[in-house]
Design a protein around this motif. Structure first.
Motif, PDB file in Angstrom:
ATOM      1  N   ARG A  57       0.831  -1.208   0.000  1.00  0.00           N
ATOM      2  CA  ARG A  57       0.000   0.000   0.000  1.00  0.00           C
ATOM      3  C   ARG A  57       0.866   1.260   0.000  1.00  0.00           C
ATOM      4  O   ARG A  57       0.481   2.292   0.541  1.00  0.00           O
ATOM      5  CB  ARG A  57      -0.940  -0.052   1.211  1.00  0.00           C
ATOM      6  CG  ARG A  57      -1.877  -1.264   1.128  1.00  0.00           C
ATOM      7  CD  ARG A  57      -2.720  -1.434   2.352  1.00  0.00           C
ATOM      8  NE  ARG A  57      -3.752  -0.404   2.413  1.00  0.00           N
ATOM      9  CZ  ARG A  57      -4.653  -0.346   3.396  1.00  0.00           C
ATOM     10  NH1 ARG A  57      -4.657  -1.236   4.375  1.00  0.00           N
ATOM     11  NH2 ARG A  57      -5.544   0.632   3.395  1.00  0.00           N
ATOM     12  N   GLU A  60      -0.632   4.692  -0.904  1.00  0.00           N
ATOM     13  CA  GLU A  60      -1.483   5.225   0.172  1.00  0.00           C
ATOM     14  C   GLU A  60      -0.631   5.808   1.294  1.00  0.00           C
ATOM     15  O   GLU A  60      -0.982   6.844   1.868  1.00  0.00           O
ATOM     16  CB  GLU A  60      -2.365   4.122   0.756  1.00  0.00           C
ATOM     17  CG  GLU A  60      -3.502   3.670  -0.113  1.00  0.00           C
ATOM     18  CD  GLU A  60      -4.242   2.536   0.549  1.00  0.00           C
ATOM     19  OE1 GLU A  60      -5.072   2.814   1.449  1.00  0.00           O
ATOM     20  OE2 GLU A  60      -3.977   1.364   0.180  1.00  0.00           O
ATOM     21  N   VAL A 106      -5.188   3.200   5.641  1.00  0.00           N
ATOM     22  CA  VAL A 106      -3.847   2.630   5.760  1.00  0.00           C
ATOM     23  C   VAL A 106      -3.252   2.953   7.129  1.00  0.00           C
ATOM     24  O   VAL A 106      -2.571   2.112   7.732  1.00  0.00           O
ATOM     25  CB  VAL A 106      -2.909   3.065   4.602  1.00  0.00           C
ATOM     26  CG1 VAL A 106      -2.484   4.521   4.729  1.00  0.00           C
ATOM     27  CG2 VAL A 106      -1.701   2.144   4.514  1.00  0.00           C
TER      28      VAL A 106
END
Length: 151
Positions: A57, A60, A106
């Protein structure tokens, strides 16, 4: 833990620890930190899952940097001689950064792993020197103050 090696203690600072004084080589308005915490015994694989989640991720995570005034962050895993596993976190942050925003998915996932995988708190190593080329140093200081790319 390894029976042959002495146990390495974990001595986290208090939650209201203001941080160590910065050496002259760190630009005003920035905090250079190297923190460490012990991984809960038996949670080493989950620590690797945590880091894998952050890597997966990545975009993010990058989106959270302006609010946090995070110039950079890096995380390391280390196994000590006594067999304990530690997380080391290196960061350069602006003084006015927001920290994790758990309303952000996140950051919420990051905080959940943090609560499960590592012991509470951090030991804070004392910063002594930072070396950066002037053009990067100026850009880092600007980002740390504003969370914006210098014009």
């Amino acid at each position: 833990m390894n029976e042959k090696m002495p146990y390495i203690p974990f001595r986290p600072v208090s939650r209201d620890f203001p941080g160590h004084p910065m050496p002259a080589s760190v630009p005003n308005g920035l905090q250079l930190q190297l923190s460490r915490s012990r991984i809960v015994e038996g949670m080493e694989e989950e620590f690797d899952e945590w880091m894998s989640m952050l890597n997966t991720r990545y975009d993010e995570c990058v989106e959270t940097l302006p609010a946090e005034r995070a110039v950079f962050e890096a995380t390391f895993r280390h196994e000590e001689a006594d067999g304990s596993t530690w997380i080391y976190h290196l960061s350069l942050m602006g003084d006015d950064g927001s920290g994790l925003d758990e309303s952000n998915p996140v950051d919420a996932a990051h905080a959940e792993y943090n609560q499960r995988v590592k012991e509470r708190g951090w030991e804070e190593l004392i910063p002594k020197f930072m070396l950066t080329p002037t053009h990067l140093r100026d850009a880092m200081a600007h980002w740390g103050r504003t969370g914006e790319i210098p014009s």
